[in-house]
Enzyme design. Structure first.
Site, PDB file in Angstrom:
ATOM      1  N   LYS A  55     -11.693  -2.018   7.011  1.00  0.00           N
ATOM      2  CA  LYS A  55     -10.870  -2.931   7.799  1.00  0.00           C
ATOM      3  C   LYS A  55     -11.316  -2.867   9.267  1.00  0.00           C
ATOM      4  O   LYS A  55     -11.758  -3.851   9.820  1.00  0.00           O
ATOM      5  CB  LYS A  55      -9.383  -2.569   7.687  1.00  0.00           C
ATOM      6  CG  LYS A  55      -8.837  -2.401   6.275  1.00  0.00           C
ATOM      7  CD  LYS A  55      -8.879  -3.642   5.464  1.00  0.00           C
ATOM      8  CE  LYS A  55      -8.398  -3.569   4.019  1.00  0.00           C
ATOM      9  NZ  LYS A  55      -7.595  -2.490   3.531  1.00  0.00           N
TER      10      LYS A  55
ATOM     11  N   TRP B 276       0.834  -1.211   0.000  1.00  0.00           N
ATOM     12  CA  TRP B 276       0.000   0.000   0.000  1.00  0.00           C
ATOM     13  C   TRP B 276       0.858   1.247   0.000  1.00  0.00           C
ATOM     14  O   TRP B 276       0.542   2.228  -0.682  1.00  0.00           O
ATOM     15  CB  TRP B 276      -0.962  -0.010   1.180  1.00  0.00           C
ATOM     16  CG  TRP B 276      -1.935  -1.156   1.119  1.00  0.00           C
ATOM     17  CD1 TRP B 276      -2.045  -2.189   2.010  1.00  0.00           C
ATOM     18  CD2 TRP B 276      -2.929  -1.401   0.105  1.00  0.00           C
ATOM     19  NE1 TRP B 276      -3.042  -3.043   1.605  1.00  0.00           N
ATOM     20  CE2 TRP B 276      -3.594  -2.595   0.464  1.00  0.00           C
ATOM     21  CE3 TRP B 276      -3.308  -0.725  -1.053  1.00  0.00           C
ATOM     22  CZ2 TRP B 276      -4.634  -3.134  -0.318  1.00  0.00           C
ATOM     23  CZ3 TRP B 276      -4.341  -1.264  -1.823  1.00  0.00           C
ATOM     24  CH2 TRP B 276      -4.981  -2.443  -1.453  1.00  0.00           C
TER      25      TRP B 276
ATOM     26  N   ASP C 185      -1.378   6.525   6.413  1.00  0.00           N
ATOM     27  CA  ASP C 185      -2.458   5.641   5.993  1.00  0.00           C
ATOM     28  C   ASP C 185      -2.680   4.674   7.158  1.00  0.00           C
ATOM     29  O   ASP C 185      -1.823   3.851   7.457  1.00  0.00           O
ATOM     30  CB  ASP C 185      -2.028   4.891   4.724  1.00  0.00           C
ATOM     31  CG  ASP C 185      -3.038   3.824   4.290  1.00  0.00           C
ATOM     32  OD1 ASP C 185      -4.065   3.644   4.967  1.00  0.00           O
ATOM     33  OD2 ASP C 185      -2.776   3.178   3.251  1.00  0.00           O
TER      34      ASP C 185
HETATM   35  C1  LIG Z   1      -7.024  -1.999   2.200  1.00  0.00           C
HETATM   36  C2  LIG Z   1      -5.994  -0.937   2.300  1.00  0.00           C
HETATM   37  C3  LIG Z   1      -5.941   0.105   1.361  1.00  0.00           C
HETATM   38  C4  LIG Z   1      -6.867   0.192   0.169  1.00  0.00           C
HETATM   39  O1  LIG Z   1      -8.118   0.559   0.590  1.00  0.00           O
HETATM   40  P1  LIG Z   1      -9.303   0.815  -0.479  1.00  0.00           P
HETATM   41  O2  LIG Z   1     -10.353   1.394   0.427  1.00  0.00           O
HETATM   42  O3  LIG Z   1      -9.656  -0.502  -1.054  1.00  0.00           O
HETATM   43  O4  LIG Z   1      -8.838   1.779  -1.482  1.00  0.00           O
HETATM   44  C5  LIG Z   1      -4.975   1.073   1.526  1.00  0.00           C
HETATM   45  N1  LIG Z   1      -4.111   1.036   2.551  1.00  0.00           N
HETATM   46  C6  LIG Z   1      -4.127   0.044   3.481  1.00  0.00           C
HETATM   47  C7  LIG Z   1      -3.150   0.055   4.596  1.00  0.00           C
HETATM   48  C8  LIG Z   1      -5.071  -0.965   3.371  1.00  0.00           C
HETATM   49  O5  LIG Z   1      -5.105  -1.950   4.278  1.00  0.00           O
END
Ligand SMILES: *Cc1c(COP(=O)(O)O)cnc(C)c1O
Length: 363
Positions: free
Chosen positions: A191, A100, A167
């Site tokens: 998540k 990511w 993030d």
């Molecule tokens: C799942 C995830 C993403 C992507 O998320 P989307 O909502 O599908 O764009 C980005 N960063 C991390 C750390 C993730 O676990």
């Protein structure tokens, strides 16, 4: 009952699912579904206000921060962040600690210069790089707090001379940290916070509106803040279920209480991985994630068998990401300790069966 270890969209509290189901039929006793009311109705405005207020309250955020709920998932934020914060001739610093992070770096390059201060890519992201310096002239420093795919987590955030950006898609609201040390935090909801379809963005107000370039409306933080995340129709249901989940976190005792139980869950599972003769962890011990626990078997040919064995015992979502293999047990806030205990028992029972096998096959 299923024990849901899926990485995302992940498990939600049972109570939240029941409340959400009720609201789909009859929201606030209005005789209408949450899915068929105006986002400008007082009832939904109250949901959006409460969701934003709960984020601020749970994270102890000061008044100098704005909270947004936006479309497009965390992946849109990979681009929206540099679009709004990084000038064409400016440099942003990034830590490359996983897939990511890597995607965030790729998107930032559309908008300005990128300085990757350190990377663990060479070792398939099995650890968090720690030996690096954050350039003082960078516009911001971006980290991924928890690597959902590889199962590593930053346990101590760096002291940064420039605005720290993270993030936090897979570990927001899972542990205490000083949110006021960050310039910007973003997280896809699915998540650890709610259903898919909405991303949370928290930004320190002085960082907004600082780049020269023109920004189209839907990608402009300033406009979304001014419109209370209602510039266009927000993802109404995803915001609602996120709000319910945040209420649930608060009722459990807030982030402090979540962290305590999350630590207990992680400790139990890692202890079994380390004790059990069939399994082993995949990451540097000091960087192990307390949200996504990645592990493999010493004999990879047994992995399919264990996956089925666990599934028969109602443990689902355990298959590891294709780039790591093996297993990944996501133990997000909503997963109860009893589910971890159930998985640990399955690992112990499998070990007993497994160790009796060679004798069987010799007969
Ligand atoms: C799942 C995830 C993403 C992507 O998320 P989307 O909502 O599908 O764009 C980005 N960063 C991390 C750390 C993730 O676990």
């Amino acid at each position: 009952m299923k024990h849901n270890f899926g990485a995302g969209p992940g498990i939600l509290p049972q109570q939240v699912l029941q409340e959400a189901a009720q609201a789909v039929i009859n929201f606030n006793n209005s005789g209408l579904s949450i899915l068929e009311i105006s986002h400008r109705s007082p009832d939904f405005e109250a949901v959006m206000d409460e969701a934003r207020a709960l984020v601020k309250e749970l994270l102890n955020l000061g008044d100098n921060y704005s909270v947004m709920f936006l479309h497009g998932g965390a992946s849109s934020q990979f681009a929206m962040l540099p679009y709004n914060l990084l000038g064409e001739n400016e440099t942003a610093a990034y830590l490359d600690s996983g897939t990511w992070a890597n995607k965030a770096i790729k998107e930032a390059k559309f908008f300005g210069k990128v300085n990757v201060v350190a990377s663990s890519k060479e070792s398939n992201y099995t650890f968090i790089p720690k030996d690096y310096e954050i350039p003082k002239d960078a516009r911001y420093f971006h980290v991924t707090s928890n690597n959902t795919i590889y199962g590593t987590q930053i346990h101590q955030f760096p002291e940064s001379p420039v605005p720290l950006v993270s993030d936090m898609s897979s570990d927001i609201f899972s542990r205490e940290f000083d949110a006021n040390k960050f310039g910007l935090i973003y997280a896809g909801a699915q998540k650890n916070m709610g259903p898919a379809g909405v991303a949370l963005v928290i930004v320190r107000n002085d960082l907004v509106g600082t780049v020269e370039r023109a920004i189209p409306s839907m990608f402009n933080y300033k406009l979304h803040i001014e419109n209370g995340s209602m510039y266009n129709t927000p993802p109404v249901f995803a915001v609602y279920v996120s709000m319910l989940t945040l209420r649930w976190v608060k009722a459990q005792g807030g982030i402090k209480a979540m962290e305590k139980i999350n630590n207990e869950k992680a400790a139990k599972l890692y202890a079994e991985i380390d004790r059990n003769t069939l399994f082993k962890g995949t990451c540097a011990v000091e960087d192990r994630s307390r949200m996504n626990v990645c592990f493999v078997m010493n004999s990879p040919e047994q992995e399919k068998e264990f996956l089925n064995f666990a599934k028969e015992r109602d443990c689902v979502g355990l298959k590891g990401h294709r780039s790591v293999g093996g297993f990944r047990a996501s133990i997000y806030n909503a997963l109860p300790l009893s589910s971890v205990e159930h998985l640990v028992k399955a690992m112990q029972d499998f070990e007993k069966i497994g160790s009796s096998k060679p004798e069987l096959s010799m007969k």
